[in-house]
Design an enzyme around this catalytic site. Sequence first.
Site, mmCIF file in Angstrom:
data_model
loop_
_atom_site.group_PDB
_atom_site.id
_atom_site.type_symbol
_atom_site.label_atom_id
_atom_site.label_comp_id
_atom_site.label_asym_id
_atom_site.label_seq_id
_atom_site.Cartn_x
_atom_site.Cartn_y
_atom_site.Cartn_z
ATOM 1 N N ALA A 90 -25.400 -19.853 22.347
ATOM 2 C CA ALA A 90 -26.210 -18.958 21.152
ATOM 3 C C ALA A 90 -26.101 -17.713 21.330
ATOM 4 O O ALA A 90 -27.904 -17.795 22.414
ATOM 5 C CB ALA A 90 -27.381 -19.965 20.529
ATOM 6 N N THR A 91 -25.813 -16.947 21.159
ATOM 7 C CA THR A 91 -26.057 -15.089 20.574
ATOM 8 C C THR A 91 -27.294 -15.389 19.581
ATOM 9 O O THR A 91 -27.770 -13.711 19.511
ATOM 10 C CB THR A 91 -25.291 -14.944 20.504
ATOM 11 O OG1 THR A 91 -24.151 -14.536 19.780
ATOM 12 C CG2 THR A 91 -24.353 -14.798 22.373
ATOM 13 N N GLN A 113 -25.854 -30.067 14.896
ATOM 14 C CA GLN A 113 -25.162 -31.052 14.837
ATOM 15 C C GLN A 113 -23.748 -31.758 15.404
ATOM 16 O O GLN A 113 -23.571 -32.890 15.974
ATOM 17 C CB GLN A 113 -25.616 -31.647 13.378
ATOM 18 C CG GLN A 113 -26.687 -31.448 12.713
ATOM 19 C CD GLN A 113 -26.480 -31.940 11.450
ATOM 20 O OE1 GLN A 113 -25.837 -31.492 10.241
ATOM 21 N NE2 GLN A 113 -28.009 -31.496 10.742
ATOM 22 N N GLY A 173 -12.735 -22.545 12.801
ATOM 23 C CA GLY A 173 -12.745 -23.366 13.619
ATOM 24 C C GLY A 173 -13.496 -22.668 14.854
ATOM 25 O O GLY A 173 -12.171 -23.610 15.716
ATOM 26 N N LYS A 174 -12.921 -21.658 15.697
ATOM 27 C CA LYS A 174 -12.500 -20.983 16.636
ATOM 28 C C LYS A 174 -13.995 -21.882 17.133
ATOM 29 O O LYS A 174 -13.841 -22.466 18.893
ATOM 30 C CB LYS A 174 -13.466 -19.244 16.494
ATOM 31 C CG LYS A 174 -12.877 -18.749 15.582
ATOM 32 C CD LYS A 174 -13.290 -17.062 16.199
ATOM 33 C CE LYS A 174 -14.205 -17.224 15.221
ATOM 34 N NZ LYS A 174 -14.793 -17.696 14.045
ATOM 35 N N PRO A 226 -10.369 -15.553 12.705
ATOM 36 C CA PRO A 226 -11.805 -15.122 11.499
ATOM 37 C C PRO A 226 -12.469 -16.027 11.530
ATOM 38 O O PRO A 226 -12.576 -16.945 12.310
ATOM 39 C CB PRO A 226 -10.443 -14.908 10.397
ATOM 40 C CG PRO A 226 -9.501 -15.999 10.921
ATOM 41 C CD PRO A 226 -8.962 -15.667 12.759
ATOM 42 N N HIS A 259 -23.664 -25.996 13.221
ATOM 43 C CA HIS A 259 -23.101 -26.590 15.104
ATOM 44 C C HIS A 259 -24.439 -26.769 15.877
ATOM 45 O O HIS A 259 -23.661 -27.499 16.409
ATOM 46 C CB HIS A 259 -23.509 -24.592 15.274
ATOM 47 C CG HIS A 259 -22.314 -23.598 14.891
ATOM 48 N ND1 HIS A 259 -21.167 -22.523 15.965
ATOM 49 C CD2 HIS A 259 -21.862 -23.243 13.784
ATOM 50 C CE1 HIS A 259 -20.781 -22.526 15.299
ATOM 51 N NE2 HIS A 259 -20.555 -22.283 13.877
#
Length: 182
Positions: free
Chosen positions: A34-35, A54, A14-15, A10, A52
């Site tokens: 990155a999409t 950083q 933390g995925k 979800p 993301h």
Amino acid sequence: MSRVILVTGPARSGKSEWAENLAIQSGKPVIYIATATENLHDQEWQQRIEKHKQRRPQDWVTLTVPVELAATFSNAKSDTCILIDSLGTWVANFLEQDDLSWEKTLAELLQLVPLVEADLLFVAEETGWGVVPAYPIGRKFRDRLGGLVRQLGAMCETVYLVTGGHVLNLSILGFPLPPTKS
């Protein structure tokens, strides 16, 4: 032979962090795909993207690929780890596509995955755990992403679920469903 890994869960679970950890553990040079595209008019979105960025090591190559995902990693070499974050955003970028075109796009991606020499780490959101969306576009997104995650998960060496601050290796704890009859 390459490794294909799916990390799902979800929002805010933390995925991405777990997938980044796996990429580091690979010991290979990492290409981060990155999409999502930047939107300078949406400050909150920009902050998410910046967070993301950083977190990523400086030596990772970052590519912004909102659409041509399969073509981007089709020729990647075996000494590379490719992290794709995220499939949910990628699917959202195709919501205007009609169903037949989407099926073609999906087939192109799924047919390519087993042929890639590089390690592939996919990050995907789980969106179908709540109520059925009241709007057609929401149902389309949920169904398309759910179908992609299921099909990709069946192809993966390892599938992780990240939720509640924990990582579960579903490939050890569970077993795959039989293929769908469609």
